[in-house]
Design an enzyme around this catalytic site. Structure first.
Site, PDB file in Angstrom:
ATOM      1  N   GLU A 104      39.580  44.031  37.202  1.00  0.00           N
ATOM      2  CA  GLU A 104      38.700  42.411  37.154  1.00  0.00           C
ATOM      3  C   GLU A 104      38.861  42.510  38.649  1.00  0.00           C
ATOM      4  OE1 GLU A 104      41.627  38.931  36.484  1.00  0.00           O
ATOM      5  OE2 GLU A 104      41.341  40.510  34.170  1.00  0.00           O
ATOM      6  N   ASP A 105      37.397  41.532  39.069  1.00  0.00           N
ATOM      7  CA  ASP A 105      37.141  41.554  39.935  1.00  0.00           C
ATOM      8  C   ASP A 105      36.394  42.285  40.803  1.00  0.00           C
ATOM      9  OD1 ASP A 105      38.494  38.776  39.501  1.00  0.00           O
ATOM     10  OD2 ASP A 105      39.734  39.092  41.120  1.00  0.00           O
ATOM     11  N   HIS A 158      42.461  44.178  44.702  1.00  0.00           N
ATOM     12  CA  HIS A 158      41.289  44.434  44.783  1.00  0.00           C
ATOM     13  C   HIS A 158      40.174  44.909  46.025  1.00  0.00           C
ATOM     14  CE1 HIS A 158      41.805  40.548  41.931  1.00  0.00           C
ATOM     15  NE2 HIS A 158      41.706  39.901  42.814  1.00  0.00           N
ATOM     16  N   ASP A 187      44.760  43.171  38.372  1.00  0.00           N
ATOM     17  CA  ASP A 187      44.662  41.898  39.010  1.00  0.00           C
ATOM     18  C   ASP A 187      44.626  41.247  39.780  1.00  0.00           C
ATOM     19  OD1 ASP A 187      43.017  39.496  39.542  1.00  0.00           O
ATOM     20  OD2 ASP A 187      44.360  38.187  38.323  1.00  0.00           O
TER      21      ASP A 187
END
Length: 349
Positions: free
Chosen positions: A274-275, A249, A246
């Site tokens: 994620e993202d 990104h 996380d």
């Protein structure tokens, strides 16, 4: 229609107004302390001085500006204009809900309907949630005292689905991206019991994050796209059960972190990035079908099936032998590992 006042018409405030209008929220009073702005307009809305405002009329006073100045502005409104503190909310603790959208709240249920076409504060959302619908991660986020923590609402359901099997067991977790330390506290709360050992590691490029260490939480300072740094972390940590990316990104950050740290995840462990939506955003080096982490992750589907390949273009590799499940959901990929195997069996009885 609720009445909301936005205080602060610098760049942050203007961006906030743009977001409101894009979502059909136009009932907004604009205020700034800069006399040069008084009587002017932004996006058709007049900007007033604070002395012209009847503060009691407004349900929320949203402050937009630099984070370090928001508390000072809040104190000024409370002491100078007798604005109740419970009405004041920083812009980053609000969401702007469009009437045209259906929002993904994961598996959470509300006692009261959340209005759309309005600005909603996080504390208002929390007050309307049905407590018995919350998993322990959601309970921590909405009900407990913790350091600042920002999450997409549907993430909690996915976390609980994939991580619950580690609860009550000795577990080691590494999260890239510490921010203000809230998520590290959340993992500690979720996994720790009186009978197990939980060790949590964080990685962040901001040296200030080092002060967020506490019992059971160690933070490494360095860049997630620095391969030498990641290799040193891997050597020191030895192995983890859960790894969560996380971080920044960007495509390079996600790709380098996966290439260097996937081997750090133990058998039966999980690698979560994620993202993933940044794979579609130019600002992060993304773009539809470009050289993105999401596109590269699709190769893992081929590697998972390499044993069946009839061409030398696809052969078995280190991913083929250790990946058990690959699960995509909105903005997330969970890659679950297994004990090394080289061949599946087909059996009839």
């Amino acid at each position: 229609m609720r009445k909301v006042l936005l205080y602060g018409m610098g760049e942050c405030g203007r961006n906030y107004v743009d977001s409101c209008i894009a979502r059909g929220v136009t009932e907004l009073k604009l205020v700034d302390s800069n006399e040069k702005l008084w009587g002017t307009e932004y996006r058709g809305l007049e900007i007033c001085g604070p002395d012209r405002i009847s503060w009691k009329e407004y349900e929320w006073i949203v402050i937009a500006g630099k984070r370090e100045s928001i508390q000072e502005i809040s104190d000024r409104l409370i002491t100078g204009y007798q604005v109740p503190g419970e009405k004041i909310v920083p812009y980053y603790e609000t969401v702007i809900l469009s009437e045209d959208e259906i929002y993904n709240w994961g598996d959470m249920v509300f006692d009261e309907k959340i209005d759309t076409g309005v600005i909603v504060a996080a504390r208002e959302i929390a007050s309307k949630l049905r407590t018995d619908s919350l998993n322990d991660l959601e309970r921590f986020f909405f009900r407990e005292t913790h350091r600042p923590l920002t999450k997409w609402m549907h993430y909690f359901e996915a976390y609980d689905r994939f991580f619950s099997r580690y609860r009550g067991k000795d577990v080691i977790i590494l999260e890239i991206g510490v921010f203000k330390g809230g998520s590290l506290q959340m993992w500690k709360d979720y996994f720790k019991t009186s009978d197990n050992k939980v060790r949590i590691y964080g990685i962040d490029i901001d040296p200030e994050c080092k002060r967020l260490e506490e019992d059971g939480i160690t933070i490494f300072i360095g860049s997630q796209e620095d391969r030498d740094f990641l290799r040193k972390v891997k050597e020191e940590v030895g192995g983890v059960d859960i790894l969560i990316d996380d971080g920044g990104h960007t495509m390079r950050q996600q790709i380098v972190s996966f290439e260097e740290l996937f081997d750090l995840v133990r058998e039966d462990g999980i690698y979560l990035c994620e993202d993933l939506h940044t794979s579609y955003m130019e600002a992060y080096g993304g773009g539809y079908r470009g050289d993105t982490f999401l596109e590269r992750s699709k190769d893992l589907i081929d590697f998972l099936h390499a044993q069946y390949s009839e061409t030398d273009e696809l052969t078995r590799n280190r991913y083929s032998d250790c990946i058990k499940f690959i699960t995509y959901c909105d903005s997330m990929i969970f890659i679950e590992k297994r004990r090394r195997v080289t061949r599946s069996l087909d059996l009839r009885m």
